[in-house]
Design a protein around this motif. Sequence first.
Motif, PDB file in Angstrom:
ATOM      1  N   THR A   1       9.492   4.685   1.672  1.00 38.06           N
ATOM      2  CA  THR A   1      10.009   4.255   2.433  1.00 38.06           C
ATOM      3  C   THR A   1      10.446   4.002   4.108  1.00 38.06           C
ATOM      4  O   THR A   1      10.610   3.382   5.042  1.00 38.06           O
ATOM      5  N   ALA A   2      10.143   5.730   4.235  1.00 33.35           N
ATOM      6  CA  ALA A   2      10.631   6.530   6.157  1.00 33.35           C
ATOM      7  C   ALA A   2       9.344   5.530   6.675  1.00 33.35           C
ATOM      8  O   ALA A   2       9.058   5.374   7.670  1.00 33.35           O
ATOM      9  N   TYR A   3       8.069   5.357   5.860  1.00 33.70           N
ATOM     10  CA  TYR A   3       6.675   4.979   6.650  1.00 33.70           C
ATOM     11  C   TYR A   3       6.676   3.910   6.832  1.00 33.70           C
ATOM     12  O   TYR A   3       7.234   2.855   7.338  1.00 33.70           O
ATOM     13  N   ILE A   4       7.717   2.930   6.088  1.00 38.85           N
ATOM     14  CA  ILE A   4       8.150   1.122   5.968  1.00 38.85           C
ATOM     15  C   ILE A   4       8.915   0.986   7.054  1.00 38.85           C
ATOM     16  O   ILE A   4       8.863   0.332   7.447  1.00 38.85           O
TER      17      ILE A   4
ATOM     18  N   LEU B   1       0.910  -0.823   0.434  1.00 40.35           N
ATOM     19  CA  LEU B   1       0.037   0.057  -0.084  1.00 40.35           C
ATOM     20  C   LEU B   1       0.830   1.254  -0.247  1.00 40.35           C
ATOM     21  O   LEU B   1       0.865   2.311  -0.275  1.00 40.35           O
ATOM     22  N   ALA B   2       2.000   1.333   0.469  1.00 37.15           N
ATOM     23  CA  ALA B   2       2.750   2.100   0.964  1.00 37.15           C
ATOM     24  C   ALA B   2       3.621   2.838  -0.029  1.00 37.15           C
ATOM     25  O   ALA B   2       3.656   3.589  -0.845  1.00 37.15           O
ATOM     26  N   THR B   3       3.347   2.088  -1.312  1.00 40.10           N
ATOM     27  CA  THR B   3       4.102   1.961  -2.331  1.00 40.10           C
ATOM     28  C   THR B   3       3.587   2.377  -3.881  1.00 40.10           C
ATOM     29  O   THR B   3       3.607   1.555  -4.685  1.00 40.10           O
ATOM     30  N   ILE B   4       2.013   1.860  -3.383  1.00 38.04           N
ATOM     31  CA  ILE B   4       1.425   2.008  -4.807  1.00 38.04           C
ATOM     32  C   ILE B   4       1.460   3.228  -5.221  1.00 38.04           C
ATOM     33  O   ILE B   4       1.959   3.362  -6.730  1.00 38.04           O
ATOM     34  N   GLY B   5       2.400   5.013  -4.268  1.00 37.44           N
ATOM     35  CA  GLY B   5       2.745   6.070  -5.483  1.00 37.44           C
ATOM     36  C   GLY B   5       4.229   5.763  -5.790  1.00 37.44           C
ATOM     37  O   GLY B   5       4.581   6.145  -7.395  1.00 37.44           O
ATOM     38  N   GLY B   6       4.521   4.181  -5.521  1.00 43.92           N
ATOM     39  CA  GLY B   6       6.179   3.809  -6.017  1.00 43.92           C
ATOM     40  C   GLY B   6       5.818   3.262  -7.847  1.00 43.92           C
ATOM     41  O   GLY B   6       6.347   3.459  -9.048  1.00 43.92           O
ATOM     42  N   PHE B   7       4.593   2.352  -7.991  1.00 38.56           N
ATOM     43  CA  PHE B   7       3.910   1.756  -9.418  1.00 38.56           C
ATOM     44  C   PHE B   7       3.576   3.070 -10.035  1.00 38.56           C
ATOM     45  O   PHE B   7       4.184   3.298 -11.049  1.00 38.56           O
TER      46      PHE B   7
ATOM     47  N   ARG C   1       5.043  17.067  10.619  1.00 39.02           N
ATOM     48  CA  ARG C   1       3.667  17.452  11.119  1.00 39.02           C
ATOM     49  C   ARG C   1       3.388  17.309  11.490  1.00 39.02           C
ATOM     50  O   ARG C   1       2.234  16.716  11.915  1.00 39.02           O
ATOM     51  N   PHE C   2       2.359  16.575   9.615  1.00 38.95           N
ATOM     52  CA  PHE C   2       1.150  15.816  10.000  1.00 38.95           C
ATOM     53  C   PHE C   2       0.953  14.239  10.057  1.00 38.95           C
ATOM     54  O   PHE C   2       0.261  13.401  10.157  1.00 38.95           O
ATOM     55  N   GLY C   3       1.891  13.315   9.744  1.00 40.38           N
ATOM     56  CA  GLY C   3       1.935  12.214   9.357  1.00 40.38           C
ATOM     57  C   GLY C   3       2.761  11.958   8.538  1.00 40.38           C
ATOM     58  O   GLY C   3       2.387  12.350   7.548  1.00 40.38           O
ATOM     59  N   ARG C   4       2.722  10.266   8.550  1.00 38.11           N
ATOM     60  CA  ARG C   4       3.092   9.745   7.006  1.00 38.11           C
ATOM     61  C   ARG C   4       1.866   9.668   6.133  1.00 38.11           C
ATOM     62  O   ARG C   4       1.228  10.117   4.951  1.00 38.11           O
ATOM     63  N   LYS C   5       1.233   8.785   7.561  1.00 37.11           N
ATOM     64  CA  LYS C   5      -0.040   8.467   6.779  1.00 37.11           C
ATOM     65  C   LYS C   5      -0.916   9.403   5.971  1.00 37.11           C
ATOM     66  O   LYS C   5      -1.249   9.185   4.875  1.00 37.11           O
TER      67      LYS C   5
END
Length: 479
Positions: A132-135, A28-34, A83-87
């Motif tokens: 990747t910071a989130y992961i 999910l975190a890497t859908i942006g990678g796709f 400030r507002f989080g990764r999610k």
Amino acid sequence: MKNGKSGGVLDRLDNQGATSFYWYLSLLATIGGFLFGYDTADIGSALPFIPYKLSSFAEGYLVAGASIGAAVGAIAAGPLTDRFGRKSLLIIDAAIFAVGAILSAFAVNVEMLLAARTLIGLAIGADSAIATAYICEFAPRDRRGSLSIIQQWMITVGILVSFLVAIIVLRAAPGAAGTVGWRLMLGLGAVPALIGLALRARMPESPRWLMLNGRYGDTRKALGILGMEVTDEEVKATAEQLKEEERRRENVSNWTPGVRRALIVVCVFFIFQQITGINIPFYYGPKLMAGLLQGPHSDAVNSAVAGVQVTAILGAVNVVATFFAFRYIDKLGRRPLALAAYAGMAVFILLAAAGVAFLAGVPQIVVVMIGFALFITCFAIGVGGTGWLIQGEVFPTAVRGRAAAIGASVDWVANFALIQVFPASQQAIGLAGVMVCFAGLSVLAIVFIARFLPETKGLSVEEVIGLFERQAAGKPGTG
Ligand code: BGC
């Protein structure tokens, strides 16, 4: 813990087994990678069929605008995510990706298309800054490499899928390439973006970020989703330790010598990742190959399809080779993979250069393709994903967003610079000459990595920054 003192629940998190949920979350975190892969590669296939009158600025911007937008998006994402989080940022990015793709598909003039590409660029950059910071903030330490390599894998799949979509669209309705075809190629990016938007809303926020921001109840819930039952007291105790570490660092400044050193290493790694030429076969491949393959009777659609097909083979090699990065990054480590990869890249780009310089016809195409394929294989195993991995793992939580964002932004600026410089360099010294330069730069990358990149496999993210602090203080690290 050796150097990081946070211990407690983070220690347990670091030593958890990676369940299927961890893999799902990384996906999910890497859908942006796709979409990073898809949206940077689709324009090359769509461009010949965009019916508007394009000034050379507009044409250049359509190709490179996503990279510039990405550099800006990355830099903007840094302070926002700290400030507002990764999610929250990951959700907003998915929405921007979707809007950008839909606007591209329904563009009524060049200006609208340029605006849509800018939006997509912003989202690509912001996502590449945070994913990747989130992961790295939830991954068990001995799986952090593999889980982060999923980002690279998704990038490669995105590139390949964009070529496949172009082939299908152009083959299914060659006559519609200039009407519906190009719009479909650009617009289909909205599908994964909307899926991402729906699913990212349900992912847990980074437990490290939550703790640092005093949100203990939410941390407990996030850890629960990650399969760890903890009490509020345990969370609080660990958070106090984590904050204490960050405070100690803040007494000096958040940007301690170790953080600055880590940032320089990440930025230089990213510059080499780009200037050693990986995107030349991907961005210029369809055009270069269409030129080599064009017969006397081929029309625009046929030669475009031929160029994209050949480039798609390289895209497939890229996807398959990334498996080895995924498999070995936590076993062999970041350094050996990166060193061996650059050595291989130098050798194989020289092989491709020899093909360009000394051969013609079919033998030329074969040798150039083999050279490029092996060059890409080496990149995929040790360079592409390694860059995005170290960007996520080497900074302390308090500045991770901002520092990782600077790294991502540098990557995009280097990416843009290479796209801009390539045509003029090709004219000045020829394609083979440019390829020899890429080989020279790969050798320089080896020297840089051997001297400055410490080994970070198996350490907790808190230990990694300790390693950089010690190196910055001139003490021997374990690198
Ligand atoms: C790079 C991209 C490149 C891709 C190719 C990534 O790591 O950042 O610029 O297009 O790898 O697989």
